[in-house]
Design an enzyme around this catalytic site. Structure first.
Site, PDB file in Angstrom:
ATOM      1  N   ASP A 246      17.029  12.621  12.221  1.00 36.33           N
ATOM      2  CA  ASP A 246      15.780  12.518  11.473  1.00 36.33           C
ATOM      3  C   ASP A 246      15.842  13.379  10.220  1.00 36.33           C
ATOM      4  O   ASP A 246      15.596  12.931   9.122  1.00 36.33           O
ATOM      5  CB  ASP A 246      14.578  12.904  12.352  1.00 36.33           C
ATOM      6  CG  ASP A 246      14.769  14.242  13.090  1.00 36.33           C
ATOM      7  OD1 ASP A 246      15.853  14.852  12.967  1.00 36.33           O
ATOM      8  OD2 ASP A 246      13.836  14.668  13.786  1.00 36.33           O
ATOM      9  N   ASP A 249      18.019  20.166   8.340  1.00 37.76           N
ATOM     10  CA  ASP A 249      17.279  21.299   7.785  1.00 37.76           C
ATOM     11  C   ASP A 249      18.300  22.385   7.436  1.00 37.76           C
ATOM     12  O   ASP A 249      18.853  22.393   6.340  1.00 37.76           O
ATOM     13  CB  ASP A 249      16.272  21.762   8.847  1.00 37.76           C
ATOM     14  CG  ASP A 249      15.358  22.866   8.353  1.00 37.76           C
ATOM     15  OD1 ASP A 249      15.523  23.301   7.200  1.00 37.76           O
ATOM     16  OD2 ASP A 249      14.475  23.306   9.116  1.00 37.76           O
ATOM     17  N   ARG A 316       4.761  11.892  16.102  1.00 36.31           N
ATOM     18  CA  ARG A 316       5.986  11.108  15.930  1.00 36.31           C
ATOM     19  C   ARG A 316       5.660   9.654  15.603  1.00 36.31           C
ATOM     20  O   ARG A 316       6.467   8.954  15.000  1.00 36.31           O
ATOM     21  CB  ARG A 316       6.828  11.140  17.210  1.00 36.31           C
ATOM     22  CG  ARG A 316       7.387  12.503  17.568  1.00 36.31           C
ATOM     23  CD  ARG A 316       8.434  12.340  18.660  1.00 36.31           C
ATOM     24  NE  ARG A 316       8.771  13.587  19.317  1.00 36.31           N
ATOM     25  CZ  ARG A 316       9.689  14.457  18.874  1.00 36.31           C
ATOM     26  NH1 ARG A 316      10.333  14.215  17.755  1.00 36.31           N
ATOM     27  NH2 ARG A 316       9.950  15.553  19.542  1.00 36.31           N
TER      28      ARG A 316
HETATM   29  P1  IMP Z   1      18.688  22.083  11.646  1.00 34.77           P
HETATM   30  O1  IMP Z   1      19.620  22.381  12.790  1.00 34.77           O
HETATM   31  O2  IMP Z   1      18.128  23.345  11.029  1.00 34.77           O
HETATM   32  O3  IMP Z   1      19.285  21.188  10.602  1.00 34.77           O
HETATM   33  O4  IMP Z   1      17.403  21.430  12.272  1.00 34.77           O
HETATM   34  C1  IMP Z   1      17.302  20.089  12.520  1.00 34.77           C
HETATM   35  C2  IMP Z   1      16.189  19.794  13.492  1.00 34.77           C
HETATM   36  O5  IMP Z   1      15.072  20.631  13.286  1.00 34.77           O
HETATM   37  C3  IMP Z   1      15.711  18.395  13.269  1.00 34.77           C
HETATM   38  O6  IMP Z   1      16.429  17.473  14.037  1.00 34.77           O
HETATM   39  C4  IMP Z   1      14.262  18.474  13.690  1.00 34.77           C
HETATM   40  O7  IMP Z   1      14.148  18.256  15.063  1.00 34.77           O
HETATM   41  C5  IMP Z   1      13.868  19.899  13.411  1.00 34.77           C
HETATM   42  N1  IMP Z   1      13.122  19.984  12.118  1.00 34.77           N
HETATM   43  C6  IMP Z   1      13.529  20.610  10.998  1.00 34.77           C
HETATM   44  N2  IMP Z   1      12.624  20.489  10.016  1.00 34.77           N
HETATM   45  C7  IMP Z   1      11.613  19.762  10.512  1.00 34.77           C
HETATM   46  C8  IMP Z   1      10.361  19.301   9.973  1.00 34.77           C
HETATM   47  O8  IMP Z   1       9.988  19.497   8.800  1.00 34.77           O
HETATM   48  N3  IMP Z   1       9.572  18.584  10.818  1.00 34.77           N
HETATM   49  C9  IMP Z   1       9.911  18.317  12.109  1.00 34.77           C
HETATM   50  N4  IMP Z   1      11.067  18.724  12.645  1.00 34.77           N
HETATM   51  C10 IMP Z   1      11.916  19.444  11.875  1.00 34.77           C
HETATM   52 MG    MG Z   2      15.744  16.546  15.864  1.00 35.96          MG
END
Ligand code: IMP
Ligand code: MG
Length: 328
Positions: A246, A249, A316
């Site tokens: 999705d 981040d 969602r």
């Molecule tokens: P990462 O490991 O920091 O890249 O985080 C990724 C995960 O964090 C995504 O798969 C989402 O589940 C969650 N996430 C990060 N930012 C958001 C947001 O703005 N809204 C909802 N979920 C988020």
């Molecule tokens: Mg996720």
């Protein structure tokens, strides 16, 4: 046979109106010449603009007295007075949004097709209309009640924008994997909605599998510690894997998964994410992961919900991506 050739639109100034209709709305300037019928000494111009391929044009008529000036922008008393029909609603909506046109609402799907109201430089209200396709399956028919939920902030990516972008990503993946059968891996739960639309935008053989991960805790910030809650059913050895997320981040979740699958002898591993958050300092996400198929860039500060993304497991099921307002 006859048709309506021109409709007059009162304007304050020829050049500012031409600039708006040509540069922002994407119309063509058909005629711009001195109005020979003008006998008053007031130098009028005969200015016609027209949407590309259209038959009926707009005569941009400069208001020449107080009565006319008073109704510039309000020729139909605030009602939608002009109706622009396009064959590809999503593309037109995106192009006009990017050009800075003001839309007064979110596009919605009615029985007669897609519709959204936009305004010209004077506040004249137009409908942008298009056929029901392309659009995501099962799109709600009218403005949803949930739009009044105060936690739902600004819509960053509308249903129509997402549908158009997913179609483009599908075409790219179709071309890149011609002659192969990619294994699309949905990273649950966030990518569920994106995956469902993306797989149907791929025109060729594809297999799917799902994987559930969780970063520890229910925090809104990724800890970088990834736990596999449900592993794949498929063996990825020899497969062309596409990880579907999705949002990337920090990039830590994606990097962990890429490393995990890369060690299992796949033919290839690529990554696809609907959203990629712009790091606060610019450049690549900190997790230093490459996103091969990227839907949209997201501003560093926005926490978003909808189209699969949650806040505390809610939202969602929103059909668009909006910012989340924790304390309205
Ligand atoms: P990462 O490991 O920091 O890249 O985080 C990724 C995960 O964090 C995504 O798969 C989402 O589940 C969650 N996430 C990060 N930012 C958001 C947001 O703005 N809204 C909802 N979920 C988020
Ligand atoms: Mg996720």
């Amino acid at each position: 046979m006859s048709h309506i050739d021109l409709v007059s639109l009162l304007v304050r100034d020829y050049d500012e109106a031409i600039a708006f209709y040509v540069e922002k709305a994407g119309f063509e300037l058909v005629t711009d010449q001195p109005d020979v019928s003008s006998v008053t000494g007031d130098p009028k111009r005969w200015v016609v603009v027209r949407p590309p391929g259209a038959q009926t044009g707009l005569l941009l008529a400069r208001a020449s007295d107080d009565a006319q000036r008073a109704v510039v922008g309000r020729q139909t008393g605030g009602r939608v007075g002009l109706f622009l029909h396009t064959d590809d609603f999503a593309v037109a909506h995106r192009r006009m949004s990017e050009a800075g046109i003001r839309f007064t609402q979110e596009p919605r799907l009615e029985a007669y097709g897609w519709v959204v109201v936009w305004e010209d430089l004077y506040g004249n209200r137009w409908d942008l209309l298009g056929p029901a396709e392309p659009g995501p399956a099962g799109a709600p028919a009218a403005e949803p009640v949930r739009a009044k939920d105060p936690h739902i902030g600004e819509v960053l990516f509308s249903q129509a924008q997402i549908a158009a972008r997913v179609a483009e990503l599908g075409r790219e993946i179709t071309a890149d994997y011609a002659g192969r059968t990619p294994l699309l891996v949905s990273v649950l739960k966030g990518s569920l909605v994106f995956m469902a639309d993306l797989m149907r935008a791929i025109d060729g053989p594809a297999e799917i599998d799902v994987l559930a991960v969780s970063s520890y805790g229910a925090a809104t910030k990724s800890s970088g510690v990834v736990r596999i809650i449900k592993d794949l059913d498929h063996d990825v050895a020899g497969r062309d894997v596409i990880l579907v997320e999705d949002i990337v981040d920090s990039g830590l979740t994606m990097r962990y998964l890429v490393e995990r699958f890369s060690s299992q002898d796949p033919a290839s591993v690529r990554t696809c994410a609907l959203l990629v958050r712009e790091p606060a300092h610019g450049g690549q996400p900190d997790g230093a992961v490459t996103v091969d198929y990227e839907g949209f860039r997201l501003p560093a500060s926005a926490f978003v919900i909808g189209y699969g993304l949650d806040a505390g497991q809610l939202y969602r099921n929103l059909p668009y991506v909006a910012t989340y307002i924790p304390e309205p």
